[in-house]
Structures are given as C-alpha cells and as structure tokens.
Design a protein around this motif. Structure first.
Motif, PDB file in Angstrom:
ATOM      1  N   UNK A  57       0.910  -1.286  -0.015  1.00 41.92           N
ATOM      2  CA  UNK A  57      -0.002   0.157  -0.101  1.00 41.92           C
ATOM      3  C   UNK A  57       0.895   1.187   0.013  1.00 41.92           C
ATOM      4  N   UNK A  61      -2.951   3.630  -3.179  1.00 38.64           N
ATOM      5  CA  UNK A  61      -2.883   2.618  -4.007  1.00 38.64           C
ATOM      6  C   UNK A  61      -2.697   1.258  -3.116  1.00 38.64           C
ATOM      7  N   UNK A  62      -3.216  -0.102  -3.584  1.00 36.19           N
ATOM      8  CA  UNK A  62      -2.716  -1.126  -3.143  1.00 36.19           C
ATOM      9  C   UNK A  62      -2.916  -2.265  -3.791  1.00 36.19           C
ATOM     10  N   UNK A  63      -2.156  -3.413  -3.788  1.00 36.85           N
ATOM     11  CA  UNK A  63      -2.289  -4.630  -4.220  1.00 36.85           C
ATOM     12  C   UNK A  63      -1.898  -5.633  -3.535  1.00 36.85           C
TER      13      UNK A  63
END
Lengths: 127, 127, 127, 127
Positions: free
Chosen positions: D107, D119-121
C-alpha cells in the motif's frame, strides 16, 4: 535473494491502459502518467518487449527495453517513442514479454484534477 | 505477441461493483464510472457475456459484448443497457465469461467529490 | 453463469486492514470505511467466518456472515460488532473462510481529507 | 483460522516501490508512506528478510523483521534503517522472504498534494 536467483514469469498482461492528456502540479513527478514496473532479480539482463493493443486499430510494437540484472525499471508509457508514441486519452492494453523471469506491476498517477489519484495492481502473469 | 496467440482465461470475477450516482468535472472523462477492461490477443473475436449479481435480487444478464481479435475493449458498466441498465448507488458484482481466453482488469473513477479517486485490480481468474 | 455454478475459493486473506477514525462528506457513502466484497455464484448459501488479526494482541472472531445463493455482499468492517467492534486507527488483517467457493475483493474509502481516496485489490486466494 | 494454521507463500515480490519526499496533513497518519503488510497466521514467529532493488545500483539488504505468530505487521518502508534508510523520490522494488508461509499486501499513501491518494495490491506470490 541477493543471490541473483531469477523469479517471476516471462509473459504478463495489463488490460487497462490510459494516459491522461493533462495534468496539475509540478513536473515531472505530478505529470499524469502510466507506469509499468519491472523487477529482474536474476543474474542476466532481461530484454523486454512491450506490445500495445488498441480498441480500433492493429497492435503496435514491440517497444524494447532492457532491465539489467538485479535491477528494477519503472517505465512510463508516456516516454515510449520507438516505434511511435502512445496516444493520450486513448484506451489501450499492454502485453509484456521478457526473455527471462521478471515480475510486473502497473501504476497510474492521474493529476487531471487538482489533487492526484493513484491506482496500482500486479499485472496478470500469463506464463 | 503480435503473433495473435490467445492468452488468459475464459471466466473472470469482480466482486466489488458500484457506480456512484453523481460526479464532478468535465464529462465524459470525469463522470464517475466503473469499467471492465478486456484484452483479446487472439486471432478470433471473443464473445463475452457479463452477468451482474446483486445483494437482494436475482442476477441479471447476460450483457453481451464482442472484443474483436487483437483488440482491447474498456467497457463502462454505466453504458450497459441490454437487458437493462445497472442501477446507480447499488452494490453489485460481475462474472465475465468469454468463448476464448482473455485478460480482465477492473477500474473505478469516483468523482463524487471535487477531486477524483481511482481504484483498479486485475479481476479474479476463475478458469 | 446464471446457472448457479459455484466459483472461487474457500479461504482468502487480506493482510492490509485499517479503518480511518474520521471522515469528510455526507454519510454514509463518504464515511471512511473498509469493505470486504464477497460473491457467491452458487446455488447454496455460503456461511462465511471472518477472523481479525492484530499487531499486538490475539486474533478475534469469528465474525459470521451469510452470503445467500447467487448474491453478493459488500460488508463494511465498520459495521461488524459480534463478537466485538473492530477498533479504528488500528492495523489489522483478515482471513475469510467460507463453507463453499466464493470470490473476495477488498476496498477502502478514506475520506479523512476533504477529497476521498480509494484502494482495491482482489484478496489473496489461499485454497 | 484461530487454529494457528499457517497460510500463504514464503517468497513475495513488489516491483513498484517509491516513497514520496514530501507530505501534507497531520503526522504520522498523513505522512506520505509506503507499506508492506505481512500476515502470519501460523503458530510460529516468522522471520522476514526484505531486499531492496534499485534502477542503477546493487540491491541492499536484508532488512530483517519478525512477524510474531498469529499477528500482522504493517511495516512502513520509511521506517527501515538497518542496513541503511531507503532513499526518497527513488524508484525501487522489494522481495520479501519469510521462513514460513505468510501473506503480503502493498500500500502507498501519497499526500504530496493537499488530498491524499491511495494504492494497494496483493504482492506477487513467487513460491
């Protein structure tokens, strides 16, 4: 991992490509942009070919970049010019093919309005 | 990859669907929207069926779209109308089924407040 | 897919949990929140157990939710109360276990500042 | 899942690393930062080694962190100092190696402009 072992996949895909045509804030960090981030943990340089797909015309490419051994490259699609620049405000997609295993992540910074927005995702590993 | 080789999966899922009902900024680019981006790298057109799931009523669909060979389509859920429009401000989810391998990514632009926010993720590849 | 075929996995994980403690904008849509979106495409209701992990204390749970057959549930962590509310401004993580295949996506809306920010990712499918 | 069963993978990668050098809003929650969130559901503590890759110099590491049994750690890259701080405004990537299965999410909070972006993944699971 400083051993130089190569990790990841050789083919990746990013269906959602779009470079906003305008920006707010100081350049270049706040310029609206779209980035493909490639990590090569191996002992050999990776030659990477990008192919760009469009909605209503034939694919364009390859765009060729080299990610040196044990390095990362964060490549702005905005900066690609050979064989031709990627048009702004245009839907596209991207396939990434490397000659060795790499890991790929996709990020966009959109500063069309006064405050920037971000998105990111690990790309889709094909094989 | 300009070879026309088809890559990806035939079934994908996006659990998080939501179209904000209001927007700020110039239309259509700053209209709050939710998008499914589909990449078809193969030599054959892909017929894609979208099914929409809700919290408290039966699924609706299929919504049928064609992604031509070696093309990408970025489809706004806002624009789907057959069999019926997707309601705003309503939780939904989506299953994407294609008759050939494709790659799918999910994005939302939320401009309910003055500055837009973005989210994106590769969809979940089912099979 | 309106056939009622169940898709996905039974166990998912979200390492990044955090509920901001304050918000800007109209409630409830602009309340800072964190959501787990669960899609159940199958013909049987899915009973889902959420376990919350923390940095410095034992896990709490299970929080039990039912996702009916052929439905999606977008569950705000803010709303969970049994066995106890999830504290704000606190790092946590979540494991999701269902008694049938489901698909899980994670989203946060952060409106601590005047304009909201969004993040989302498909959760990690464990098995 | 409170059973203490370990889930996930031992090696993960995050190609997109970047710590913005300036911020807006109250510290520390609105300080621009980049976080790696690690979940350890197992009964044994996990020792995690982070290696940082750059564009134009050799990798640095390992940075060693311990994620206790049945706990999560959300580690800000900003806070890492041993063997050396990670430079700001610099492209990097990260490989995460644990001695047991963990789950990893990435993140960023970017508050360079007045309103923060997120943002994150889920990170890429290598093996």
């Amino acid at each position: 991992m400083i051993s130089g072992k190569a990790i990841g996949h050789k083919i990746w895909a990013i269906p959602e490509g779009y470079i906003p045509s305008y920006s707010n804030g100081p350049e270049p960090e706040m310029t609206s942009h779209e980035t493909v981030c490639i990590l090569n943990t191996g002992r050999d340089d990776a030659t990477v070919q990008l192919t760009i797909y469009f909605t209503d015309k034939d694919p364009v490419g390859p765009y060729v970049v080299v990610v040196p051994a044990m390095r990362t490259q964060h490549i702005r699609f905005n900066d690609l010019s050979d064989p031709e620049p990627i048009p702004k405000d245009t839907d596209y997609a991207c396939v990434i093919e490397a000659d060795g295993p790499v890991v790929v992540q996709h990020t966009r910074l959109d500063s069309r309005q006064a405050e920037n927005a971000l998105l990111s995702t690990i790309a889709f590993p094909v094989e």
